[in-house]
Design an enzyme around this catalytic site. Structure first.
Site, PDB file in Angstrom:
ATOM      1  N   HIS A 204       0.793  -1.235   0.000  1.00 19.93           N
ATOM      2  CA  HIS A 204       0.000   0.000   0.000  1.00 19.93           C
ATOM      3  C   HIS A 204       0.815   1.271   0.000  1.00 19.93           C
ATOM      4  O   HIS A 204       0.245   2.361  -0.024  1.00 19.93           O
ATOM      5  CB  HIS A 204      -0.912   0.040   1.232  1.00 19.93           C
ATOM      6  CG  HIS A 204      -2.139  -0.790   1.086  1.00 19.93           C
ATOM      7  ND1 HIS A 204      -3.312  -0.267   0.583  1.00 19.93           N
ATOM      8  CD2 HIS A 204      -2.386  -2.082   1.344  1.00 19.93           C
ATOM      9  CE1 HIS A 204      -4.232  -1.224   0.566  1.00 19.93           C
ATOM     10  NE2 HIS A 204      -3.694  -2.341   1.013  1.00 19.93           N
TER      11      HIS A 204
ATOM     12  N   LYS B 172      -9.497  13.879   3.876  1.00 18.95           N
ATOM     13  CA  LYS B 172      -8.596  12.717   3.924  1.00 18.95           C
ATOM     14  C   LYS B 172      -7.784  12.848   5.192  1.00 18.95           C
ATOM     15  O   LYS B 172      -7.829  13.875   5.854  1.00 18.95           O
ATOM     16  CB  LYS B 172      -7.686  12.675   2.693  1.00 18.95           C
ATOM     17  CG  LYS B 172      -7.018  14.012   2.380  1.00 18.95           C
ATOM     18  CD  LYS B 172      -6.156  13.955   1.128  1.00 18.95           C
ATOM     19  CE  LYS B 172      -6.924  13.929  -0.165  1.00 18.95           C
ATOM     20  NZ  LYS B 172      -6.817  12.672  -0.888  1.00 18.95           N
ATOM     21  N   ARG B 173      -7.026  11.819   5.568  1.00 23.12           N
ATOM     22  CA  ARG B 173      -6.158  11.964   6.721  1.00 23.12           C
ATOM     23  C   ARG B 173      -5.196  13.128   6.507  1.00 23.12           C
ATOM     24  O   ARG B 173      -4.833  13.453   5.374  1.00 23.12           O
ATOM     25  CB  ARG B 173      -5.368  10.670   6.954  1.00 23.12           C
ATOM     26  CG  ARG B 173      -6.187   9.558   7.575  1.00 23.12           C
ATOM     27  CD  ARG B 173      -6.775   9.947   8.912  1.00 23.12           C
ATOM     28  NE  ARG B 173      -5.760  10.007   9.939  1.00 23.12           N
ATOM     29  CZ  ARG B 173      -5.505   9.042  10.823  1.00 23.12           C
ATOM     30  NH1 ARG B 173      -6.236   7.942  10.819  1.00 23.12           N
ATOM     31  NH2 ARG B 173      -4.541   9.183  11.715  1.00 23.12           N
TER      32      ARG B 173
ATOM     33  N   LYS C 203       0.169  14.680   1.700  1.00 29.51           N
ATOM     34  CA  LYS C 203      -1.113  14.980   1.062  1.00 29.51           C
ATOM     35  C   LYS C 203      -1.289  16.482   0.822  1.00 29.51           C
ATOM     36  O   LYS C 203      -2.196  16.911   0.118  1.00 29.51           O
ATOM     37  CB  LYS C 203      -2.266  14.431   1.900  1.00 29.51           C
ATOM     38  CG  LYS C 203      -2.320  12.897   1.934  1.00 29.51           C
ATOM     39  CD  LYS C 203      -3.448  12.397   2.840  1.00 29.51           C
ATOM     40  CE  LYS C 203      -3.510  10.884   2.965  1.00 29.51           C
ATOM     41  NZ  LYS C 203      -4.221  10.217   1.865  1.00 29.51           N
TER      42      LYS C 203
ATOM     43  N   THR D 126      -8.524   6.712  -2.785  1.00 29.25           N
ATOM     44  CA  THR D 126      -9.855   6.233  -3.163  1.00 29.25           C
ATOM     45  C   THR D 126     -10.880   7.350  -2.983  1.00 29.25           C
ATOM     46  O   THR D 126     -11.934   7.317  -3.603  1.00 29.25           O
ATOM     47  CB  THR D 126     -10.280   5.004  -2.329  1.00 29.25           C
ATOM     48  OG1 THR D 126     -10.052   5.286  -0.944  1.00 29.25           O
ATOM     49  CG2 THR D 126      -9.515   3.765  -2.748  1.00 29.25           C
TER      50      THR D 126
ATOM     51  N   LYS E 137     -14.437   8.500  -5.098  1.00 32.82           N
ATOM     52  CA  LYS E 137     -15.748   8.801  -4.522  1.00 32.82           C
ATOM     53  C   LYS E 137     -16.240  10.164  -5.006  1.00 32.82           C
ATOM     54  O   LYS E 137     -17.417  10.353  -5.308  1.00 32.82           O
ATOM     55  CB  LYS E 137     -15.686   8.777  -2.992  1.00 32.82           C
ATOM     56  CG  LYS E 137     -15.234   7.446  -2.406  1.00 32.82           C
ATOM     57  CD  LYS E 137     -14.918   7.583  -0.908  1.00 32.82           C
ATOM     58  CE  LYS E 137     -14.103   6.408  -0.400  1.00 32.82           C
ATOM     59  NZ  LYS E 137     -13.474   6.687   0.927  1.00 32.82           N
TER      60      LYS E 137
HETATM   61  C1  LIG Z   1     -12.238   7.037   1.321  1.00 30.42           C
HETATM   62  C2  LIG Z   1     -11.881   7.435   2.692  1.00 30.42           C
HETATM   63  C3  LIG Z   1     -10.557   7.691   3.018  1.00 30.42           C
HETATM   64  C4  LIG Z   1      -9.427   7.641   1.994  1.00 30.42           C
HETATM   65  O1  LIG Z   1      -9.341   8.913   1.385  1.00 30.42           O
HETATM   66  P1  LIG Z   1      -8.074   9.315   0.481  1.00 30.42           P
HETATM   67  O2  LIG Z   1      -8.456  10.648  -0.072  1.00 30.42           O
HETATM   68  O3  LIG Z   1      -7.967   8.291  -0.588  1.00 30.42           O
HETATM   69  O4  LIG Z   1      -6.907   9.376   1.371  1.00 30.42           O
HETATM   70  C5  LIG Z   1     -10.251   8.067   4.315  1.00 30.42           C
HETATM   71  N1  LIG Z   1     -11.215   8.182   5.254  1.00 30.42           N
HETATM   72  C6  LIG Z   1     -12.515   7.953   4.963  1.00 30.42           C
HETATM   73  C7  LIG Z   1     -13.534   8.117   6.031  1.00 30.42           C
HETATM   74  C8  LIG Z   1     -12.892   7.566   3.678  1.00 30.42           C
HETATM   75  O5  LIG Z   1     -14.178   7.326   3.411  1.00 30.42           O
END
Ligand SMILES: *Cc1c(COP(=O)(O)O)cnc(C)c1O
Length: 798
Positions: A346, A534-535, A540, A642, A646
């Site tokens: 990952h 995101k985190r 990032k 991911t 979304k």
């Molecule tokens: C999809 C998702 C992530 C991953 O987000 P990235 O932008 O790909 O880092 C993290 N936390 C939650 C709650 C998510 O639904």
């Protein structure tokens, strides 16, 4: 009981009295939630049993997915949707004066994960069941999931999460299937019947109790199992200090580690890993033996997939059982093990690659360590045969080196498949990070670009958009997401584009209402909703986003009549509690928000919102309301992402770097339907080889940069003293490791293009539609079909 709503109401009222011991008149919403939940669990139990019986009878190959995290979110509505009984229940409850969405709010998020990795596991479970594939999850039933985040005075405060406070209606405790896990102690080798037999003596044993949750497929009668293990004291502990033993034991499944990008190296973490692995393998083999007897052909009938290296001890654990318990010789055991395990990588971030000091590993897991040592010795021996005398090569590939066990090396050597999670990521693994291993085992390496459960992230999260799609192309996209491409027929249909716009507007209004209710800040829904959730992590680059906002604010202050397309910048992000720098960025976002949102000169042109406690259920409110999806990681650093998918499937346009799966999004939608900026991965890697770039130069030569960077430390933010010096230093003193200043100009320019595009409503909606239409590729149904075909070799059982 769900055949029609009258029947449903009758059973519901009966069940309510039985379960809660109250009349309907006295009952609370929580009683209603518990009652409904227990009814649904009972309803699926038939299919659940049938599914297991069929797996037993057909003896087809099965896959077990091992993951230290599952970020499930809420399950009620998704289960109703998948079972196809949402409408009956919604109507029935309405007759009783009960609002289904209100019950949904009472359900806690199952937040047993940090972010992308845990959410991926959850999406995979949905797709496996929906495709009728024999795939089950194993994980840990943490008593406390990821911490709850509060923002106090602009700072992150962490509270323990309590998802099990009122019980979990979805789980079934299976005490009779508990297994025991040994830690510590010592290993004795004895000669018995002419061969060496190893005995693990004086171990401290812990009981692992499984809690099973049904995983309901979409409009399929498959119900797979997510088995979560809970640590309990052994029934007859032989230890003197029982209280301490109990505490030590329960600590194993007490907390999820709140960091997904740093290897903490704490002993409790290694305990968790072996606990998960040993319990899972024992349980898998118990049911395997029932079905097949001997383990000699294990690899032909099951595959164990490890989500990152956290469950990599499954390799020595399986070896241990095959050798010590089954009496196989090393080569037989190795052949079976290697062909049973598949591994997903990952990350290429070196600080995230797990390695365990031998002084921690060996005493905690003495027999497992012996086996890892032997795997290493045999592996190094083979290397030596290949390239005698090349010590450097052997040292760099070894599983144990410099008194550390390197978990990724063990995973690659002990598995038959190693996959990356997006095309660019896999290329970087093959060409750089794991190149020597790729040269050694080219046949093991493959790519499986991540995906998302489109039934949660579109069908459930965005019912209005889903309705429009179904209205235009029919309902089968819910099971065949690639059919979303049929939407392209409407890319010049003004009426459809207008409906798309109206739906986005409604979703934005809903989010605006939520923001107002949460924070009391009104936001203009005609503005661009520009979102980064995101985190929080340096790579990032939430910092790049904030610095750009400060730049916009400076322009407004310099020229009160400054014309710009109004923007609402929305953030959501948890920082790991020990990640000092990330917490500074949260404070900075909130400091900027405070300044911008309270400056009357700004008006509706600019708002900055930090939504606290980002999690799955909040994410579902956010994605449908986005115009712009910020995916701005330093190229080469984000393995896939991911969140980007979304946003895309909900019609947001990506503003991003050519990193992770953004590369594939770009390729699908084309230059005209995305905003790409910044260095490419190749350029970034080139600079790293040269030792970085000169960030000071960018500071000196770009007045916009100089102004915002100076504002971090020159008193621009009232009431904070030296607060942002570490950020200032990261950019100038530490030479900007993440190329924030280097990419700044290009980012500003892209934002300008976003503004221009947004003013052309027609063009914008067409771009949005294009994104939705191409997002079918990013359904985890596609991803799981690829895993099933290329790695697991499993088939739908019916
Ligand atoms: C999809 C998702 C992530 C991953 O987000 P990235 O932008 O790909 O880092 C993290 N936390 C939650 C709650 C998510 O639904």
């Amino acid at each position: 009981m769900f055949s029609n709503k009258e029947k449903f109401k009758e059973v519901f009222l009966n069940r309510l009295e039985m379960l809660c011991g109250k009349s309907f008149a006295e009952s609370t919403s929580r009683d209603h939630y518990q009652t409904l939940g227990s009814m649904i669990r009972e309803y699926v139990s038939n299919d659940w049993i049938t599914t297991n019986e069929r797996y037993m009878a057909t003896k087809g190959k099965q896959v077990y997915y091992l993951s230290i995290e599952y970020l499930l979110g809420k399950l009620l509505r998704q289960n109703l949707l998948n079972l196809g009984i949402e409408e009956i229940i919604q109507d029935g409850l309405e007759d009783l004066g009960i609002d289904l969405s209100e019950l949904e709010e009472l359900e806690p998020d199952a937040g047993l994960g940090n972010g992308g990795l845990g959410r991926l596991a959850a999406c995979f479970l949905d797709s496996l069941a929906s495709l009728n594939l024999p795939g089950h999850g194993h994980g840990i039933r943490y008593k406390h999931g990821l911490f709850e985040q509060k923002i106090v005075d602009g700072y992150q405060v962490e509270l323990p999460e309590q998802w099990l406070r009122s019980g979990n209606v979805w789980e079934v405790r299976k005490a009779d299937l508990a297994v025991s896990i040994p830690f510590w102690g010592k290993v004795e080798a004895r000669e018995e019947n002419g061969r060496l037999v190893f005995h693990h003596l004086h171990a401290e044993t812990v009981t692992a109790v499984p809690y099973d949750m049904p995983v309901v497929g979409f409009h399929s009668d498959t119900v797979n199992t997510l088995r979560l293990w809970s640590a309990e004291p052994a029934q007859f502990p032989i230890f003197k200090d029982i209280l301490n033993y109990k505490r030590r034991t329960e600590a194993i499944s007490e907390f999820l580690y709140p960091d997904d990008t740093h290897d903490e190296g704490k002993i409790l973490r290694l305990k968790q890993q072996y606990f998960l692995v040993s319990a899972s393998v024992q349980s898998i083999l118990r049911s395997y033996r029932k079905q097949h007897g001997s383990l000699l052909h294990l690899h032909e009938h099951i595959c164990i997939h490890i989500n990152d290296t956290h469950p990599v001890l499954v390799i020595p654990e399986l070896m241990r059982i095959l050798i010590d318990d089954e009496g196989l010789d090393w080569d037989q055991a190795w052949h079976i093990t290697k062909n049973t395990i598949a591994y997903t990588n990952h990350t290429t971030l070196s600080e995230a690659l797990e390695k365990w000091p031998v002084y921690i590993f060996q005493p905690l897991l003495p027999r497992i360590y012996m086996i890892v040592e032997e795997i290493n010795e045999r592996f190094c021996h083979d290397l030596w045969e290949e390239t005698p005398g090349d010590w450097d090569r052997i040292a760099s590939l070894a599983i144990i080196a410099d008194h550390f066990v390197k978990m990724a090396h063990l995973a690659i050597v002990g598995s038959f498949s190693v996959n990356g999670v997006a095309r660019l990521h896999t290329e970087i693994l093959k060409e750089r990070e794991m190149k020597p291993f790729f040269l050694l085992y080219p046949e093991k390496f493959n790519n499986k670009t991540n995906g998302i459960a489109h039934r949660r992230w579109l069908l459930k999260a965005n019912p209005k958009l889903s309705e429009l799609i179904t209205d235009k192309i029919g309902p089968s996209w819910t099971s065949r997401p690639h059919e979303l491409i049929d939407l392209l027929k409407y890319e010049n249909d003004n009426s459809v584009l207008q409906q798309l716009k109206n739906i986005k507007q409604e979703n934005k209004q809903k989010l605006a209402d939520f923001i107002y209710q949460q924070m009391g800040v009104p936001v203009d829904t005609s503005a661009i909703f520009d979102i980064q959730v995101k985190r929080l992590h340096a790579y990032k680059r939430q910092l790049l986003n904030v610095l750009h906002i400060m730049y916009l604010y400076n322009q407004i202050k310099d020229d009160p009549n400054f014309q710009m397309v109004p923007r609402v910048f929305i953030f959501g992000a948890k920082a790991s509690p020990g990640y000092y720098y990330a917490k500074k960025i949260i404070k900075l976002i909130n400091a900027v928000a405070d300044k911008v949102n309270h400056d009357p000169r700004v008006g509706d042109r600019l708002k900055v919102i930090f939504l606290e406690n980002y999690r799955v259920s909040l994410a579902e409110k956010i994605f449908p309301a986005a115009d712009i999806s910020e995916q701005i990681s330093t190229s080469s650093k984000e393995a896939s992402g991911t969140g980007n998918m979304k946003f895309m499937i909900n019609g947001a346009l990506t503003l991003g770097t050519l990193d992770g799966a953004n590369v594939e999004i770009h390729e699908l939608v084309g230059d005209d339907n995305i905003f790409i900026f910044g260095l490419t991965a190749e350029e970034v890697l080139h600079y790293y080889r040269k030792g970085g770039y000169d960030s000071i130069e960018y500071y000196h030569h770009d007045q916009r940069i100089r102004q915002v960077v100076d504002q971090l430390v020159n008193g621009f933010f009232d009431g904070v003293h030296n607060e942002f010096e570490p950020i200032f230093d990261s950019l100038l003193e530490e030479n900007d490791q993440y190329f924030v200043l280097k990419d700044f100009a290009s980012y500003v320019d892209s934002h300008r293009k976003v503004g221009e595009a947004f003013t052309d409503v027609q063009r914008w909606q067409k771009m949005s539609l294009n994104n939705i239409a191409h997002a079918g590729y990013f359904s985890s149904d596609r991803t799981i079909k690829e895993y099933a075909r290329d790695i697991w070799g499993i088939q739908p059982l019916w």
